[in-house]
Design a protein around this motif. Structure first.
Motif, PDB file in Angstrom:
ATOM      1  N   ILE A  40       0.835  -1.208   0.000  1.00  0.00           N
ATOM      2  CA  ILE A  40       0.000   0.000   0.000  1.00  0.00           C
ATOM      3  C   ILE A  40       0.869   1.257   0.000  1.00  0.00           C
ATOM      4  N   LEU A  41       1.818   1.320   0.938  1.00  0.00           N
ATOM      5  CA  LEU A  41       2.573   2.551   1.148  1.00  0.00           C
ATOM      6  C   LEU A  41       3.691   2.780   0.126  1.00  0.00           C
ATOM      7  N   CYS A  42       4.374   1.725  -0.273  1.00  0.00           N
ATOM      8  CA  CYS A  42       5.571   1.895  -1.106  1.00  0.00           C
ATOM      9  C   CYS A  42       5.337   1.591  -2.583  1.00  0.00           C
ATOM     10  N   PRO A  46      -3.542  -0.031  -5.087  1.00  0.00           N
ATOM     11  CA  PRO A  46      -4.800   0.537  -4.558  1.00  0.00           C
ATOM     12  C   PRO A  46      -5.584  -0.460  -3.700  1.00  0.00           C
ATOM     13  N   ILE A  47      -5.108  -0.636  -2.489  1.00  0.00           N
ATOM     14  CA  ILE A  47      -5.787  -1.489  -1.526  1.00  0.00           C
ATOM     15  C   ILE A  47      -6.439  -0.575  -0.502  1.00  0.00           C
ATOM     16  N   TYR A 167      -4.239 -12.688  -2.788  1.00  0.00           N
ATOM     17  CA  TYR A 167      -5.380 -12.316  -3.624  1.00  0.00           C
ATOM     18  C   TYR A 167      -5.526 -10.794  -3.698  1.00  0.00           C
ATOM     19  N   VAL A 168      -5.398 -10.146  -2.548  1.00  0.00           N
ATOM     20  CA  VAL A 168      -5.576  -8.687  -2.482  1.00  0.00           C
ATOM     21  C   VAL A 168      -4.380  -7.961  -3.103  1.00  0.00           C
ATOM     22  N   ILE A 169      -3.162  -8.349  -2.737  1.00  0.00           N
ATOM     23  CA  ILE A 169      -1.981  -7.651  -3.226  1.00  0.00           C
ATOM     24  C   ILE A 169      -1.864  -7.719  -4.744  1.00  0.00           C
ATOM     25  N   PHE A 170      -2.091  -8.893  -5.284  1.00  0.00           N
ATOM     26  CA  PHE A 170      -1.941  -9.057  -6.733  1.00  0.00           C
ATOM     27  C   PHE A 170      -3.268  -8.875  -7.470  1.00  0.00           C
ATOM     28  N   GLN A 171      -4.296  -8.462  -6.737  1.00  0.00           N
ATOM     29  CA  GLN A 171      -5.602  -8.143  -7.302  1.00  0.00           C
ATOM     30  C   GLN A 171      -6.056  -9.179  -8.304  1.00  0.00           C
ATOM     31  N   LEU A 172      -6.196 -10.388  -7.784  1.00  0.00           N
ATOM     32  CA  LEU A 172      -6.547 -11.524  -8.635  1.00  0.00           C
ATOM     33  C   LEU A 172      -8.036 -11.609  -8.937  1.00  0.00           C
TER      34      LEU A 172
END
Length: 173
Positions: A40-42, A46-47, A167-172
């Motif tokens: 999110i920060l670095c 868009p989470i 799932y969230v990080i790589f927006q699967l």
């Protein structure tokens, strides 16, 4: 260049988080939360902060539930630290077996290695190490079964958090 370094750090945290799913002493859920925060920060992924809060909450809940499940299983059938070490060593060997079999073309081999690596090996090593506790085979079998159940429940809880974070990080979705 900095983006690459941040991705490398996120990947390192995720690897650490994955290993923590199988090795009790590694704080996998915390590493997954750190990976998500870094994303999110670095990396400006868009989470939503609410999604991050869900991942953090699930990580904390999985660690608390893991401790409670182990205590519950131990109340049903006490097992020694030797059995815990057996499941840990068995899971490490299991990880190596599964990793070695991923290059094979056969799905059946991979599924067999998953079963052997994450259920059979931890159970067998827990049983063998409980036998060194100078108790009978029947008691060692009960203790090994209890330790393996605790290990499997702990692993599945941590894996659920890990998979959701991936799932969230790589927006699967």
């Amino acid at each position: 260049m900095m983006t690459f370094l941040w991705w490398a750090l996120v990947a390192l945290c995720l690897v650490f988080g994955f290993l923590g799913c199988f090795i009790n002493k590694v704080p996998g859920p915390i590493a997954v939360v750190i990976a998500t925060l870094l994303a999110i920060l670095c990396l400006n992924i868009p989470i939503e902060w609410s999604t991050f809060a869900i991942i953090a909450g699930l990580a904390v809940a999985s660690m608390i539930a893991s401790k409670l499940l182990v205590k519950l299983v131990k109340k049903l059938q006490e097992f020694s630290k030797r059995a815990t070490w057996g499941t840990t060593i068995g899971s490490i060997i299991g990880l190596l077996l599964v990793w070695g079999s991923t290059s094979a073309d056969s799905n059946a081999l991979l599924i067999s290695m998953l079963i052997v690596g994450f259920i059979v090996l931890p159970f067998v090593l827990a049983f063998l190490l409980e036998l060194t506790n100078k108790q009978g085979a029947a008691m060692a079998l009960k203790c090994a079964t209890s330790a393996t159940c605790a290990y499997l429940s702990d692993t599945l809880l941590k894996l659920a958090v890990f998979v959701y974070a991936i799932y969230v990080i790589f927006q699967l979705g």
